[in-house]
Scaffold this active site. Sequence first.
Site, PDB file in Angstrom:
ATOM      1  N   CYS A 134      55.689 -13.344  30.194  1.00  0.00           N
ATOM      2  CA  CYS A 134      55.750 -13.907  31.558  1.00  0.00           C
ATOM      3  C   CYS A 134      57.008 -13.488  32.314  1.00  0.00           C
ATOM      4  O   CYS A 134      57.087 -13.643  33.528  1.00  0.00           O
ATOM      5  CB  CYS A 134      55.674 -15.425  31.502  1.00  0.00           C
ATOM      6  SG  CYS A 134      54.172 -15.991  30.721  1.00  0.00           S
ATOM      7  N   HIS A 274      58.392 -18.879  37.910  1.00  0.00           N
ATOM      8  CA  HIS A 274      57.161 -18.558  37.186  1.00  0.00           C
ATOM      9  C   HIS A 274      56.216 -19.758  37.331  1.00  0.00           C
ATOM     10  O   HIS A 274      56.651 -20.909  37.287  1.00  0.00           O
ATOM     11  CB  HIS A 274      57.515 -18.306  35.716  1.00  0.00           C
ATOM     12  CG  HIS A 274      56.331 -18.151  34.828  1.00  0.00           C
ATOM     13  ND1 HIS A 274      55.262 -17.358  35.148  1.00  0.00           N
ATOM     14  CD2 HIS A 274      56.043 -18.700  33.612  1.00  0.00           C
ATOM     15  CE1 HIS A 274      54.372 -17.413  34.176  1.00  0.00           C
ATOM     16  NE2 HIS A 274      54.820 -18.229  33.234  1.00  0.00           N
ATOM     17  N   ASN A 304      48.404 -19.912  35.667  1.00  0.00           N
ATOM     18  CA  ASN A 304      49.457 -19.065  35.110  1.00  0.00           C
ATOM     19  C   ASN A 304      48.896 -17.664  34.863  1.00  0.00           C
ATOM     20  O   ASN A 304      47.992 -17.493  34.054  1.00  0.00           O
ATOM     21  CB  ASN A 304      49.935 -19.709  33.796  1.00  0.00           C
ATOM     22  CG  ASN A 304      51.016 -18.921  33.094  1.00  0.00           C
ATOM     23  OD1 ASN A 304      51.374 -17.825  33.505  1.00  0.00           O
ATOM     24  ND2 ASN A 304      51.545 -19.495  32.021  1.00  0.00           N
TER      25      ASN A 304
END
Length: 352
Positions: A134, A274, A304
């Site tokens: 990520c 994020h 996500n």
Amino acid sequence: MSIKLSFAKVVLSYVFEGSGLKKKAYIIGMGSYLPERVLTNQDLEKMVETSDEWIVSRTGMRERRLAREDEFTSDMGLAAAKKALKSAGKMASEIDVIIVTTLTPDYLFPSTAALIQCALGAQQAAAFDVQAACTGFLYGLSIAKGYIESGMYKNVLVIASEKLSSIVNYRDRGTCVLFGDGAAACVVSGEAKGYLIKEICLGADGELAEFLMLPAGGCRRPASHETVEQGLHYISMSGKEVFKHAVRRMENAAKECLEKASMKEEEIDWLVPHQANERIIDALAKRFGIAEEKVFKTVAKYGNTSASSLPIALDELICEREIKPGENMMLLAFGAGFAWGASILTKSEGGL
Ligand code: UT7
């Protein structure tokens, strides 16, 4: 002798930087791509034992996008890259190097970057993949920044693209509600417009690797009937552990980045984290003491999307809000590895 040399280096770097000759890196174009298919919480209620109420209250997510079966990480990355080039006013032939960051590459090898290089017609560009889960976009951006500042390359294309739906177990309610697909890209150059990449700080802690991983498919556990039967080609995550570390690591990375840039928290105008969980984002915003409307979220719409989460949010922020010259953004990311990072961007005159 060595003391004299070091002194000379310090003086030279002072003169060099003070004269404004030191090269700086800017994001001069951005673009993102989200697949059309929408997977809602109501759809998920029909697939696993979950509820809209649980998903919204624990994650803030309402929808996520899924790529078509015949649509891959390279396709989404290509679509985002074309938009980024257009926004930068650059041709594919002007790109010197392509960096793709993804944990869902089309193949283990060759790189997804090489596939995009070909599809884009950027024959003269070097191309490689970077894997930092990520946090991949910030790792990729740091390499691009280094290339530009060193003078090695003039234009670098950084692409973050993920088809997480290819590694999600849609029978595991603990993970399948969280992830989506999508891509974003940016052009990094020495041309003084768009967003100055003022600072980037990165970190990692491999001791905690097992909390978030894809157990099979690599050389430790190559694909076999057993690994497939045991579902080891799906994302495995200890959510609570990841959550705890995510907030602390991103907070520390932000502090380190501010210190390196000789800036204070109050000077940050926009926070772009994020997009893993709205509760993580809110906890960060609280610790940062930044107003809610200055924290940019896409988590409700897209869930996500790993490496592409942060740059998709950044692209939407740039398109939807009026960012004034001189305003600063703090970008934050955390994920598998564990790996984390922070970056400060400053809006310059002109461009994006
Ligand atoms: O992008 C990389 C970084 N990733 C992250 O940052 C993710 C970080 N972690 C998280 O966001 C959260 O830990 C989750 C959203 C994944 C989970 O939230 P949580 O509050 O930590 O829940 P939990 O895992 O502790 O589960 C609580 C309960 C459990 O039931 P019991 O044992 O209390 O009876 C789970 O089985 O919720 C249950 N549960 C669900 N219930 C309904 C887990 N998933 C679901 C679900 N629907 N989808």
